[in-house]
Write a protein that holds these residues in place. Sequence first.
Motif, PDB file in Angstrom:
ATOM      1  N   LEU A 124       0.564  -1.013  -0.271  1.00  0.00           N
ATOM      2  CA  LEU A 124       0.188   0.505  -0.247  1.00  0.00           C
ATOM      3  C   LEU A 124       1.346   1.547   0.000  1.00  0.00           C
ATOM      4  N   SER A 125       1.941   1.478   0.581  1.00  0.00           N
ATOM      5  CA  SER A 125       3.007   2.478   0.895  1.00  0.00           C
ATOM      6  C   SER A 125       3.592   2.806  -0.354  1.00  0.00           C
ATOM      7  N   VAL A 126       3.526   1.773  -0.988  1.00  0.00           N
ATOM      8  CA  VAL A 126       4.366   1.811  -2.622  1.00  0.00           C
ATOM      9  C   VAL A 126       3.265   2.041  -3.428  1.00  0.00           C
ATOM     10  N   ALA A 127       2.026   1.978  -3.199  1.00  0.00           N
ATOM     11  CA  ALA A 127       1.106   2.192  -4.141  1.00  0.00           C
ATOM     12  C   ALA A 127       0.548   4.200  -3.583  1.00  0.00           C
ATOM     13  N   VAL A 128       0.817   4.339  -2.749  1.00  0.00           N
ATOM     14  CA  VAL A 128       1.010   6.278  -2.413  1.00  0.00           C
ATOM     15  C   VAL A 128       2.005   6.610  -2.400  1.00  0.00           C
ATOM     16  N   TRP A 129       3.216   6.149  -2.239  1.00  0.00           N
ATOM     17  CA  TRP A 129       4.635   6.812  -2.985  1.00  0.00           C
ATOM     18  C   TRP A 129       4.997   7.274  -4.393  1.00  0.00           C
ATOM     19  N   TRP A 130       4.215   5.813  -5.149  1.00  0.00           N
ATOM     20  CA  TRP A 130       4.168   6.239  -6.638  1.00  0.00           C
ATOM     21  C   TRP A 130       2.643   6.976  -7.279  1.00  0.00           C
ATOM     22  N   ALA A 131       2.109   7.165  -6.268  1.00  0.00           N
ATOM     23  CA  ALA A 131       0.825   8.446  -6.669  1.00  0.00           C
ATOM     24  C   ALA A 131       1.122   9.827  -6.330  1.00  0.00           C
ATOM     25  N   ILE A 132       2.023   9.669  -5.179  1.00  0.00           N
ATOM     26  CA  ILE A 132       2.463  11.446  -4.807  1.00  0.00           C
ATOM     27  C   ILE A 132       3.892  11.707  -5.853  1.00  0.00           C
ATOM     28  N   PHE A 133       4.463  10.436  -6.396  1.00  0.00           N
ATOM     29  CA  PHE A 133       5.431  11.238  -7.120  1.00  0.00           C
ATOM     30  C   PHE A 133       5.378  11.286  -8.411  1.00  0.00           C
ATOM     31  N   SER A 134       4.142  10.787  -8.870  1.00  0.00           N
ATOM     32  CA  SER A 134       3.702  11.372 -10.900  1.00  0.00           C
ATOM     33  C   SER A 134       3.246  12.242 -10.566  1.00  0.00           C
ATOM     34  N   VAL A 135       2.494  13.234  -9.544  1.00  0.00           N
ATOM     35  CA  VAL A 135       1.835  14.448  -9.579  1.00  0.00           C
ATOM     36  C   VAL A 135       3.223  15.707 -10.424  1.00  0.00           C
ATOM     37  N   PRO A 136       4.141  15.951 -10.139  1.00  0.00           N
ATOM     38  CA  PRO A 136       4.873  16.553 -10.664  1.00  0.00           C
ATOM     39  C   PRO A 136       4.921  16.444 -11.809  1.00  0.00           C
ATOM     40  N   LEU A 137       5.594  15.353 -12.309  1.00  0.00           N
ATOM     41  CA  LEU A 137       5.832  14.998 -13.891  1.00  0.00           C
ATOM     42  C   LEU A 137       4.053  15.257 -14.921  1.00  0.00           C
ATOM     43  N   LEU A 138       2.814  14.511 -14.278  1.00  0.00           N
ATOM     44  CA  LEU A 138       1.762  14.702 -15.070  1.00  0.00           C
ATOM     45  C   LEU A 138       1.182  16.904 -14.859  1.00  0.00           C
ATOM     46  N   ILE A 139       1.565  17.918 -14.689  1.00  0.00           N
ATOM     47  CA  ILE A 139       1.174  18.636 -14.108  1.00  0.00           C
ATOM     48  C   ILE A 139       2.556  19.679 -14.533  1.00  0.00           C
ATOM     49  N   ALA A 140       3.926  19.566 -14.187  1.00  0.00           N
ATOM     50  CA  ALA A 140       4.619  20.260 -15.114  1.00  0.00           C
ATOM     51  C   ALA A 140       5.665  20.017 -16.050  1.00  0.00           C
ATOM     52  N   VAL A 141       5.286  18.350 -16.617  1.00  0.00           N
ATOM     53  CA  VAL A 141       5.954  18.280 -17.650  1.00  0.00           C
ATOM     54  C   VAL A 141       5.472  18.923 -19.255  1.00  0.00           C
ATOM     55  N   PRO A 142       6.288  19.343 -19.731  1.00  0.00           N
ATOM     56  CA  PRO A 142       5.269  19.480 -21.110  1.00  0.00           C
ATOM     57  C   PRO A 142       4.795  18.120 -22.638  1.00  0.00           C
ATOM     58  N   GLU A 143       3.411  18.513 -22.402  1.00  0.00           N
ATOM     59  CA  GLU A 143       3.091  17.341 -23.811  1.00  0.00           C
ATOM     60  C   GLU A 143       3.878  18.044 -25.296  1.00  0.00           C
ATOM     61  N   PRO A 144       3.974  17.250 -26.106  1.00  0.00           N
ATOM     62  CA  PRO A 144       4.062  17.954 -27.239  1.00  0.00           C
ATOM     63  C   PRO A 144       3.402  17.772 -28.164  1.00  0.00           C
ATOM     64  N   ARG A 145       3.384  18.240 -28.847  1.00  0.00           N
ATOM     65  CA  ARG A 145       1.044  18.481 -29.599  1.00  0.00           C
ATOM     66  C   ARG A 145       1.455  17.588 -30.821  1.00  0.00           C
ATOM     67  N   GLY A 146       0.474  16.393 -30.776  1.00  0.00           N
ATOM     68  CA  GLY A 146      -0.178  15.802 -31.438  1.00  0.00           C
ATOM     69  C   GLY A 146       0.108  15.692 -33.205  1.00  0.00           C
ATOM     70  N   ARG A 147       0.523  15.060 -33.905  1.00  0.00           N
ATOM     71  CA  ARG A 147      -0.076  15.292 -35.891  1.00  0.00           C
ATOM     72  C   ARG A 147      -0.598  15.447 -35.896  1.00  0.00           C
ATOM     73  N   SER A 148      -2.496  15.118 -35.310  1.00  0.00           N
ATOM     74  CA  SER A 148      -3.200  14.776 -35.628  1.00  0.00           C
ATOM     75  C   SER A 148      -4.171  15.508 -34.844  1.00  0.00           C
ATOM     76  N   LYS A 149      -5.064  16.669 -35.662  1.00  0.00           N
ATOM     77  CA  LYS A 149      -6.291  17.173 -34.171  1.00  0.00           C
ATOM     78  C   LYS A 149      -7.373  16.276 -34.387  1.00  0.00           C
ATOM     79  N   ALA A 150      -6.956  15.341 -35.641  1.00  0.00           N
ATOM     80  CA  ALA A 150      -8.690  14.779 -35.584  1.00  0.00           C
ATOM     81  C   ALA A 150      -9.340  14.016 -34.301  1.00  0.00           C
ATOM     82  N   GLY A 151     -10.554  13.609 -34.046  1.00  0.00           N
ATOM     83  CA  GLY A 151     -10.875  13.030 -33.125  1.00  0.00           C
ATOM     84  C   GLY A 151     -10.321  11.999 -32.459  1.00  0.00           C
TER      85      GLY A 151
END
Length: 390
Positions: free
Chosen positions: A160-187
Amino acid sequence: MAGFFPLFFKQYWNAGVPATESTLRLGIANSAASLIVVLLAPVIGAIADQGGLRKRFLGAFASLGILTTGALLLVSQDSWVLAAALYVLGIIGFSGGNVFYDALLMVVAEPEKRDRVSALGFALGYLGGGLLFAANVYMTLNPQMFGFDDAGEAVRYSFLSVAVWWAIFSVPLLIAVPEPRGRSKAGFTEVVRGGFTQLAATLRHLRSVRNAFRFLLAYWLYIDGVDTIVRMAVDYGLALGFDSNSLIVALLIVQFVGFPAAIVFGRLGERMGAKAGIQIAIVVYLVVTVYAKYMDTITEFYGLAVIIALVQGGIQALSRSLYSRLIPKERSGEFFGFYNMLGKFAAVIGPLLVGWVGVLTGDPSLGILSVAVLFILGGWLLRGVEDPAR
């Protein structure tokens, strides 16, 4: 994957089962997870490239790993099938997320800085994992201090502690690292269709990118040996009769020695070239697998743990940075899908090889020795790869 799960799987979820049989069950679980990742990785990588969905896919796979790892807390004794199933899903979450984590290396670092950045990523991973693992070990040695009835309950809560640790330290990447634009704007449906089209085109032309293709073949073989040793080392130590607490100490050695060693390998890659650094690591692993055949004391196991720690993070980090220089940036998700696919396809073979050789011969040491052939073939193929940075 490398620490408490193999111990608990053998001693709690497979209590009373012969060592060779529980080893085979663990090998099958590792191979099943890897096979699923093999089938998924290139497809999801291509789809993510089309739609600019790397971070979303990373978050989805990480969530799968977090939930299933935490759920191991609830698995009762002797329920090895359920434990193995959750373990398989956890590996899919971890490995699937890494497809997009690796692809983002090309976003955050220029080619000349990737050896160092890649190595620093692995180094901090070893440090973070080592700190949490040390805390979990302390919990199991002093369960009453934390309100647990015994060490077994402490181990279950460590998941359980691994799961909590994993969740907490995923947050900075998901918030701060830029996402490159995709090559398609379709649905989404069109993006998925475009991903499959792109994947088919890459499969047709991959062999024409000879440098990357040869590297992938070499990587497929030598990373098999690396992943197999990571996943099966504790099980092998138990089969030799070593005390579980001693094996945990060996894993802590790997984590904390691996932290500075990975950084040093990053600098080595900048000075000598990533390919040379990988070749050094392959030779070290080859020596380790041969010596492990004749090992019979825990002191020797500790010595091998130190040696492995010196090169494990380095071979992982330099492989990633070298490959990033061999592929087109706009298709990083797709190409790293192939990269992770071959890495996990290798892990389909390795654990089964160790398990089956051990069962057929009745000698676990021969199972570990069989891994040496993978390092030999991988090192031979790597000789023909040219590093653009050199």
